[in-house]
Design a protein around this motif. Structure first.
Motif, PDB file in Angstrom:
ATOM      1  N   ARG A  50       4.787  -1.412  -2.978  1.00 59.76           N
ATOM      2  CA  ARG A  50       5.610  -2.589  -3.265  1.00 59.76           C
ATOM      3  C   ARG A  50       4.792  -3.871  -3.181  1.00 59.76           C
ATOM      4  O   ARG A  50       5.050  -4.834  -3.915  1.00 59.76           O
ATOM      5  N   ALA A  51       3.772  -3.893  -2.286  1.00 56.84           N
ATOM      6  CA  ALA A  51       2.901  -5.073  -2.220  1.00 56.84           C
ATOM      7  C   ALA A  51       2.094  -5.216  -3.504  1.00 56.84           C
ATOM      8  O   ALA A  51       1.880  -6.342  -3.998  1.00 56.84           O
ATOM      9  N   LEU A  52       1.658  -4.106  -4.071  1.00 58.52           N
ATOM     10  CA  LEU A  52       0.932  -4.172  -5.343  1.00 58.52           C
ATOM     11  C   LEU A  52       1.835  -4.653  -6.473  1.00 58.52           C
ATOM     12  O   LEU A  52       1.405  -5.402  -7.364  1.00 58.52           O
ATOM     13  N   ARG A  60      -3.565 -10.525   2.277  1.00 55.44           N
ATOM     14  CA  ARG A  60      -3.854 -10.042   3.619  1.00 55.44           C
ATOM     15  C   ARG A  60      -2.855  -8.953   4.034  1.00 55.44           C
ATOM     16  O   ARG A  60      -3.213  -7.978   4.699  1.00 55.44           O
ATOM     17  N   PHE A  61      -1.604  -9.106   3.601  1.00 54.78           N
ATOM     18  CA  PHE A  61      -0.576  -8.098   3.847  1.00 54.78           C
ATOM     19  C   PHE A  61      -0.986  -6.757   3.243  1.00 54.78           C
ATOM     20  O   PHE A  61      -0.914  -5.702   3.892  1.00 54.78           O
ATOM     21  N   LEU A  62      -1.478  -6.779   2.000  1.00 61.07           N
ATOM     22  CA  LEU A  62      -1.911  -5.557   1.329  1.00 61.07           C
ATOM     23  C   LEU A  62      -3.141  -4.967   2.010  1.00 61.07           C
ATOM     24  O   LEU A  62      -3.240  -3.746   2.172  1.00 61.07           O
ATOM     25  N   LEU A 117       0.865  -3.130 -11.311  1.00 61.27           N
ATOM     26  CA  LEU A 117       1.711  -1.954 -11.481  1.00 61.27           C
ATOM     27  C   LEU A 117       0.880  -0.685 -11.620  1.00 61.27           C
ATOM     28  O   LEU A 117       1.202   0.355 -11.033  1.00 61.27           O
ATOM     29  N   GLU A 118      -0.203  -0.750 -12.413  1.00 61.38           N
ATOM     30  CA  GLU A 118      -1.034   0.439 -12.593  1.00 61.38           C
ATOM     31  C   GLU A 118      -1.656   0.876 -11.268  1.00 61.38           C
ATOM     32  O   GLU A 118      -1.755   2.071 -10.977  1.00 61.38           O
ATOM     33  N   ALA A 119      -2.091  -0.089 -10.466  1.00 56.56           N
ATOM     34  CA  ALA A 119      -2.658   0.256  -9.161  1.00 56.56           C
ATOM     35  C   ALA A 119      -1.609   0.893  -8.264  1.00 56.56           C
ATOM     36  O   ALA A 119      -1.918   1.798  -7.479  1.00 56.56           O
ATOM     37  N   ALA A 120      -0.348   0.441  -8.361  1.00 51.66           N
ATOM     38  CA  ALA A 120       0.716   1.029  -7.555  1.00 51.66           C
ATOM     39  C   ALA A 120       0.970   2.480  -7.965  1.00 51.66           C
ATOM     40  O   ALA A 120       1.140   3.366  -7.113  1.00 51.66           O
ATOM     41  N   VAL A 121       0.982   2.739  -9.288  1.00 54.46           N
ATOM     42  CA  VAL A 121       1.180   4.111  -9.759  1.00 54.46           C
ATOM     43  C   VAL A 121       0.002   4.993  -9.345  1.00 54.46           C
ATOM     44  O   VAL A 121       0.179   6.145  -8.915  1.00 54.46           O
TER      45      VAL A 121
END
Length: 680
Positions: free
Chosen positions: A636-638, A612-614, A644-648
Motif C-alpha cells: 500500500r505504501a508503494l 522513510r515509511f516504506l 503500482l508495478e513495484a507493488a505487484v
C-alpha cells in the motif's frame, strides 16, 4: 568389577557351606532318624541342617537370576549380530588390499617422532564437535531405519516428514503474525508437543537419509488386497498407519485415506472429535459408505455427513486409496463386499482385528508383522505409536485450528518470550550501545545471533560437546537461569529425566574446564540446582540486543529515530542460533524476531515521510520475508508513491517465497490495495 563380584558371590557361598557344614543332603534319613526327629524336632543338628538348606536355596535363586540375565544378554547380542551387515565381496577385497598395504608400510617404517597435529587456529568460525557419543541423540535410537520416541517408533522417512510439518508450523506462524506497536500477540508461540520435539531432536544432528519412495512405502509390505491385523501390536500399528497415510495424504496425488468414525475414535480417543475435521482424510459412518466412495463411478468429492471432510479419492496415476477399519465396523458380508470393491479399484483395506474374508497377519508390539505362511520371518518394521504420541504428531500434521485463542485469556505460552529485564550499565544507559566490546581483555563474549560462538579476545573457543554449546545458548536466552529439569528437558527431549542428570553434569564439567583453560572467572553460577550466566564475567549479544531495543523504544517520543533503528539493525545480524536446529529454539527465535518487527511497525506508524515509511517496512521484510502483514503495508505504501508495478512485483516475490517453503497450497492473507492509507 561387577563380573568379579558376581563370580565371588556364585562361588564363595557353596565353598563355605561345603567346607564348614558339608553337602546339604548326606542320603535319605533312616526310620530311626525320622522317629527321633518326630519326638524332638528342634535340636542343634536339625536347626543347622535347616539353615544350611535355606542358604542353599538362596544361592540357587541367585544363580537362577544370573543365568536368566546371561541368557537374555546373549540373545540380545545374537540378535544384534544378525543385523550387522556383512561386507560385500568388493568391500572384503578392498579391506584386504588396504590391510596388506598397511602391513607392507609398517614393516619398513622409520622410527622417527611423528609431527604433532596442528592446534586449532582461530578462524571466522568456531569448531564444535562431540568427543564421545553421550552428548548426541544416538540414545534416541535414530538409525538409518527409524527413530524411537517415548510413545513408539517411526520409520526414518516418516520422522523426516514430521520434522518438515513442524517447520511448516513455525513458517505459518511467521506468515500470519501481525506486528503490533503496543500489544504484541505471542499466544501462538506455544512449543510443539513433546513427541514432535523428540523426533526433531533425534534428527537434528544426523545427515539426511537417502531419498525413498515416499511415506507410503510401509504399505508396500502389506498384501495387495489388504490384510487384517491381530495381536498386541494391532492398535499401535494401526495408529502408525494412520499417521503414515495422513502424511502421504497431504499430497492428494499420492494417496488418500478413508476411515470410519468409530475406528478414528478407537485409535485417538477424545482427540478424534477435534482433530478429525482438520486432517486430510475422509471420515465415514459405515462400511457401506466407504464401499460407495470406492466405486469407480462414485462421487469422489461428494459431501458426506455433516462435519466430515471430503477429499479426492483418485488423483494421478500413482494415487492409492487406503481404507482403515476395525473388525466391529461391519459384518462378514459387508467386509467381503468392501474388499471386492477395493480390489477392483486397487485400494488397500486394513482391518484392525480379524478379517473374515482375507489374510490375517500377526502384529507384535515392535511393529513387525508375521504372515500366516512364513510366521517366523517378520516383514519390514512398521510405525508403532501409542495414543499420546499419535495425538502429538497429528497436532502438527493437521491444518491450523479455525478457532483462535481468546484474546483475554491472559495465558503466556512462552514465559521467556519478552526481552529480559537486565540491569543496564552506565555505558548502555548513556549511549544505548553494547555494555562491553567483544574484544574486552579477559572477558568472554557469547555470540548467539547467527552461528553460536564463545569468544575471548575475539578468538573462538572450541567447545567439544554439543550439549555444552546448547547449555550456553539456553542460559543466554534465559538470563534469569534454569534448573536441571529445564536444561535436560530442552537438550534431550523425550528421554527419561532421571537418566540425564549425569550427562548434564558431564557436559557442564567439560564446559567449565574449557572456559577455565583461558579464563579463571566463574562464568556459570550454580546455586540450589539453578544455573545462570554471570553477567559480570560474560557478555552476550542477545542481551545487548534487548538493551538496544529497550533504548530505541524509549526514544520513540523524539523526532530523530533513524539512528536508534539503525542501532537495532546493527545489533541483529541474524536470527537466534540460525545454524542450529534444536527444537527448543523455535519459540525464542520467533519471539526475538517479533520484537524487531514490532519495533519496525511502531516506528513506521509514527513516520510522516512516505519514503522513510516504506524504507522501514522494507527493513522489516528483510528480517522476516514471510510476514504477510508487512508485505501488505509495504504494497500500500508503494501504491501511495505511484509504484503500482513495484507493488505487484512485491506481492509476487512474497508468493514465491511462500511457495518455496510449502505454504503456497494453504490459504494465506493476500495483499490488498483497496485502502492505500490504511497502514498509516
Amino acid at each position: 568389577m561387577s563380573l568379579l563380584l558376581v563370580l565371588a558371590f556364585l562361588v564363595g557361598p557353596p565353598v563355605v557351606l561345603l567346607t564348614v557344614i558339608g553337602p546339604p543332603l548326606r542320603g535319605w534319613p533312616t526310620t530311626d532318624q525320622l522317629r527321633a526327629w518326630l519326638q524332638q524336632p528342634l535340636t542343634e543338628e536339625t536347626l543347622t541342617a535347616g539353615l544350611a538348606i535355606g542358604a542353599w536355596l538362596i544361592w540357587l535363586l541367585v544363580a537362577y537370576t544370573v543365568a536368566v540375565r546371561t541368557i537374555v544378554r546373549l540373545r540380545a547380542t545374537t540378535a544384534w549380530l544378525r543385523r550387522v551387515p556383512l561386507p560385500t565381496p568388493l568391500q572384503a577385497t578392498a579391506s584386504g588390499m588396504a590391510g596388506a598395504a598397511v602391513f607392507g608400510v609398517t614393516t619398513n617404517t622409520v622410527t622417527t617422532t611423528p609431527p604433532q597435529p596442528p592446534q586449532p587456529t582461530a578462524t571466522g568460525t568456531a569448531t564444535f564437535h562431540d568427543e564421545s557419543t553421550p552428548d548426541d541423540h544416538r540414545d534416541q535410537a535414530v538409525r538409518e531405519e527409524g527413530v524411537t520416541v517415548a510413545g513408539g517408533w517411526l520409520p526414518r522417512n516418516v520422522a523426516e516428514q514430521v520434522t518438515a510439518a513442524a517447520a511448516l508450523i513455525w513458517l505459518r506462524r511467521r506468515r500470519d503474525y501481525q506486528p503490533h506497536p503496543t500489544h504484541p500477540d505471542d499466544t501462538d508461540l506455544t512449543p510443539l508437543p513433546p513427541t514432535v520435539t523428540a523426533v526433531q531432536a533425534a534428527l537434528a544432528d544426523t545427515p539426511p537419509a537417502p531419498p525413498s519412495d515416499g511415506s507410503t512405502a510401509p504399505f508396500a509390505a502389506l498384501p495387495a488386497g489388504g490384510v487384517g491385523l491381530t495381536g498386541p501390536g494391532a492398535l499401535p500399528v494401526g495408529r502408525g498407519l494412520l499417521v503414515t497415510a495422513i502424511l502421504a495424504g497431504r499430497d492428494p496425488s499420492a494417496s488418500s485415506l478413508i476411515i470410519t468414525k468409530a475406528t478414528l475414535a478407537h485409535l485417538l480417543g477424545p482427540a478424534a472429535e477435534t482433530l478429525g475435521p482438520r486432517l486430510p482424510l475422509t471420515i465415514v459412518d459405515t462400511v457401506d459408505e466407504a464401499a460407495y466412495l470406492l466405486q469407480p463411478d462414485g462421487p469422489a468429492t461428494e459431501e458426506s455427513s455433516p462435519g466430515q471432510r471430503p477429499d479426492e479419492l483418485s488423483s494421478g496415476p500413482n494415487h492409492r486409496t487406503i481404507v482403515l477399519l476395525n473388525e466391529h465396523d461391519g459384518d462378514e458380508e459387508q467386509l467381503t463386499q468392501l474388499a471386492a470393491t477395493g480390489t477392483a479399484t486397487a485400494a488397500l483395506l486394513v482391518v484392525l482385528g480379524k478379517r473374515p474374508d482375507g489374510p490375517n497377519w500377526h502384529a507384535d508390539s515392535t511393529g513387525h508383522l508375521h504372515g500366516p505362511y512364513h510366521p517366523g520371518k517378520p516383514s519390514p518394521r512398521l510405525c508403532v505409536l501409542d495414543q499420546t504420541a499419535t495425538t502429538d504428531l497429528l497436532t502438527v500434521i493437521a491444518g491450523p485450528d479455525s478457532t483462535p485463542p481468546h484474546p483475554d485469556s491472559g495465558r503466556s505460552p512462552l514465559p521467556y518470550a519478552r526481552p529480559p529485564e537486565l540491569p543496564l550499565s552506565r555505558q548502555v544507559a548513556r549511549h544505548g550501545t553494547s555494555r562491553l566490546s567483544p574484544t574486552s581483555r579477559q572477558r568472554l563474549y557469547l555470540r548467539v545471533l547467527g552461528d553460536p560462538q564463545l569468544l575471548i579476545d575475539s578468538e573462538p573457543l572450541t567447545i567439544r560437546r554439543s550439549a555444552g554449546l546448547q547449555i550456553l545458548v539456553y542460559l543466554a536466552v534465559h538470563p534469569n537461569g534454569a534448573d536441571t529439569a529445564q536444561l535436560t528437558d530442552a537438550i534431550w527431549p523425550g528421554l527419561p529425566r532421571h537418566s540425564l542428570t549425569g550427562r548434564l553434569y558431564t557436559a557442564l564439567s567439560d564446559l567449565r574446564r574449557t572456559i577455565r583453560s583461558t579464563n579463571d572467572l566463574p562464568v556459570i553460577d550454580h546455586s540450589d540446582n539453578h544455573y545462570r550466566l554471570n553477567p559480570a564475567h560474560i557478555d552476550v549479544d542477545l542481551w545487548q540486543l534487548h538493551a538496544t531495543i529497550h533504548q530505541a523504544a524509549a526514544t520513540l517520543t523524539l523526532t530523530h529515530t533513524a539512528t536508534a533503528w539503525q542501532t537495532v539493525l546493527d545489533a541483529y545480524p541474524a536470527d537466534l542460533a540460525t545454524t542450529r536446529t534444536w527444537p527448543w529454539l523455535d519459540p525464542h527465535r520467533e519471539a526475538t524476531r517479533r520484537r524487531i518487527i514490532d519495533l519496525c511497525a511502531t516506528l513506521a506508524a509514527k513516520e510522516p515521510d512516505p519514503h522513510r515509511f516504506l524504507q522501514l517496512l522494507q527493513d522489516g521484510i528483510h528480517i522476516d520475508p514471510y510476514n504477510a502483514d508487512l508485505h501488505g503495508l509495504a504494497g500500500r505504501a508503494l501504491i501511495d508513491l505511484g509504484e503500482l508495478e513495484a507493488a505487484v512485483e512485491l506481492q509476487q516475490r512474497h508468493q514465491q517465497s511462500l511457495s518455496r517453503v510449502g505454504l503456497d497450497s494453504e490459504f494465506s492473507p493476500r495483499v490488498s490495495f483497496t485502502a492505500p492509507d490504511a497502514g498509516r
